[in-house]
Design an enzyme around this catalytic site. Structure first.
Site, PDB file in Angstrom:
ATOM      1  N   PRO A  27       0.836  -1.209   0.000  1.00 19.44           N
ATOM      2  CA  PRO A  27       0.000   0.000   0.000  1.00 19.44           C
ATOM      3  C   PRO A  27       0.871   1.259   0.000  1.00 19.44           C
ATOM      4  O   PRO A  27       1.868   1.321   0.706  1.00 19.44           O
ATOM      5  CB  PRO A  27      -0.772  -0.098   1.316  1.00 19.44           C
ATOM      6  CG  PRO A  27      -0.622  -1.506   1.779  1.00 19.44           C
ATOM      7  CD  PRO A  27       0.659  -2.009   1.203  1.00 19.44           C
ATOM      8  N   GLU A  28       0.521   2.209  -0.842  1.00 21.27           N
ATOM      9  CA  GLU A  28       1.234   3.484  -0.872  1.00 21.27           C
ATOM     10  C   GLU A  28       0.289   4.575  -0.363  1.00 21.27           C
ATOM     11  O   GLU A  28      -0.777   4.278   0.153  1.00 21.27           O
ATOM     12  CB  GLU A  28       1.733   3.754  -2.301  1.00 21.27           C
ATOM     13  CG  GLU A  28       2.727   2.676  -2.744  1.00 21.27           C
ATOM     14  CD  GLU A  28       3.328   2.917  -4.127  1.00 21.27           C
ATOM     15  OE1 GLU A  28       3.356   4.068  -4.575  1.00 21.27           O
ATOM     16  OE2 GLU A  28       3.760   1.930  -4.743  1.00 21.27           O
TER      17      GLU A  28
ATOM     18  N   HIS B 223      -5.313 -14.305   9.304  1.00 21.41           N
ATOM     19  CA  HIS B 223      -4.084 -13.619   9.720  1.00 21.41           C
ATOM     20  C   HIS B 223      -4.360 -12.351  10.529  1.00 21.41           C
ATOM     21  O   HIS B 223      -3.619 -11.379  10.432  1.00 21.41           O
ATOM     22  CB  HIS B 223      -3.227 -13.303   8.493  1.00 21.41           C
ATOM     23  CG  HIS B 223      -2.730 -14.542   7.801  1.00 21.41           C
ATOM     24  ND1 HIS B 223      -1.602 -15.205   8.233  1.00 21.41           N
ATOM     25  CD2 HIS B 223      -3.220 -15.254   6.768  1.00 21.41           C
ATOM     26  CE1 HIS B 223      -1.414 -16.268   7.457  1.00 21.41           C
ATOM     27  NE2 HIS B 223      -2.385 -16.320   6.564  1.00 21.41           N
TER      28      HIS B 223
ATOM     29  N   ARG C 182       1.620 -11.164   5.652  1.00 23.46           N
ATOM     30  CA  ARG C 182       3.084 -11.334   5.620  1.00 23.46           C
ATOM     31  C   ARG C 182       3.789 -10.793   6.859  1.00 23.46           C
ATOM     32  O   ARG C 182       4.993 -10.951   7.010  1.00 23.46           O
ATOM     33  CB  ARG C 182       3.630 -10.692   4.345  1.00 23.46           C
ATOM     34  CG  ARG C 182       3.035 -11.383   3.112  1.00 23.46           C
ATOM     35  CD  ARG C 182       3.575 -10.836   1.831  1.00 23.46           C
ATOM     36  NE  ARG C 182       5.008 -11.052   1.715  1.00 23.46           N
ATOM     37  CZ  ARG C 182       5.732 -10.634   0.690  1.00 23.46           C
ATOM     38  NH1 ARG C 182       5.149  -9.977  -0.294  1.00 23.46           N
ATOM     39  NH2 ARG C 182       7.027 -10.853   0.637  1.00 23.46           N
TER      40      ARG C 182
END
Ligand SMILES: [Zn+2]
Length: 289
Positions: A2-3, A110, A129
């Site tokens: 994500p930016e 997660h 992750r």
């Protein structure tokens, strides 16, 4: 990853569902607890899991803001303090009545931090992750990298800051792509939007900053700002694991001219990929000089 536009989208959604509410309870996953017990720093940085839980429990959410790619939750107990979150590669927040309501199994499996809010709903942080970060800080200065971030790209002064840095001895010989992806030079522009802006401006990603005129540098900066704004409007781009708090994805990726492309949409040349600053950089060898 994500930016800025994706983080902005998340912040705009978290704000209305959380401000004014109290964090009644905090849950940290067993995986984080285990990782911390083994001396690793998974997601929760520089604080024991139990202390993290204690710090946040009972706090009221006062403000939720974006700064570069960070989410700043201003919380209040007897005094104001910060929960600073970075989404990392695959972090996502979900606002749900129960974990089962998180739309996709891979995110549901997660979830690592759950804030139970005073309205009975959950703000759940999922991170497939586990490159995401959370820090409880009494003030920004406790995590010095936050103080080094470039001004927000939409704020006055950001362009001059970019020009001054790009023309400084330290950076003028560096590849322009590396420069514009550096958060100390421009805030919030990562690989995706850097790739797109350079393609639009027909600039080779490896060209040294000093070999780009000041006028072109200004145009490049303006082009980055325009792409970031366009992407915010489009709800961000959905590359791999980005989701907003309702589990939806943005549509900016449909407008990409270069990122993830095998062939240049302008001239038809097969694109090439270079490694710059450790990141894969795709470009058109014909259009970008
Ligand atoms: Zn081309």
């Amino acid at each position: 990853m994500p930016e800025l536009p994706e983080v902005e989208g998340v912040v705009r959604q978290i704000r209305p569902v959380s401000i004014g509410k109290k964090i009644e309870a905090v849950t940290v996953s067993d995986i984080i607890r285990l990782s911390k017990a083994n001396g690793k720093e998974a997601i929760i940085k520089r604080m024991e899991a139990d202390r993290f839980v204690d710090s946040l429990t009972g706090a009221q959410i006062v403000r939720v803001e974006r700064r570069s790619k960070y989410i700043y939750f201003t919380l209040r107990k007897d005094h104001e303090f910060l929960l600073v979150n970075h989404l990392g590669m695959s972090g996502a927040w979900f606002y749900v009545d129960q974990l089962q309501s998180i739309p996709e199994d891979k995110f549901r499996r997660h979830v690592h931090v759950i804030l139970t809010l005073s309205d009975g709903n959950l703000l759940a942080f999922s991170d497939i992750r586990r490159f995401g970060e959370m820090r409880v800080l009494q003030e920004e200065a406790e995590f010095p990298p936050l103080l080094l971030m470039a001004p927000e790209p939409f704020e006055p002064g950001a362009r001059e800051h970019f020009l001054a840095m790009a023309e400084s001895a330290k950076y003028q010989n560096k590849a322009i792509k590396e420069l514009i992806m550096d958060g100390q030079i421009i805030s919030g522009c990562g690989n995706i939007y850097a790739t797109e802006a350079l393609f639009k401006m027909k600039i080779h990603p490896k060209r040294a900053a000093r070999r780009i005129s000041r006028r072109r540098k200004v145009e490049l900066f303006e082009s980055i700002v325009a792409i970031l704004l366009e992407s915010i409007e489009a709800g961000g781009s959905t590359i791999s694991d980005y989701r907003n708090i309702n589990g939806e994805s943005g549509s900016m990726q449909d407008r990409f001219g270069m990122y993830g492309k095998k062939q240049c949409m302008v001239c038809g040349t097969m694109t090439k990929t270079l490694k710059i600053g450790g990141r894969a950089s795709v470009y058109c060898p014909t259009c970008q000089k």
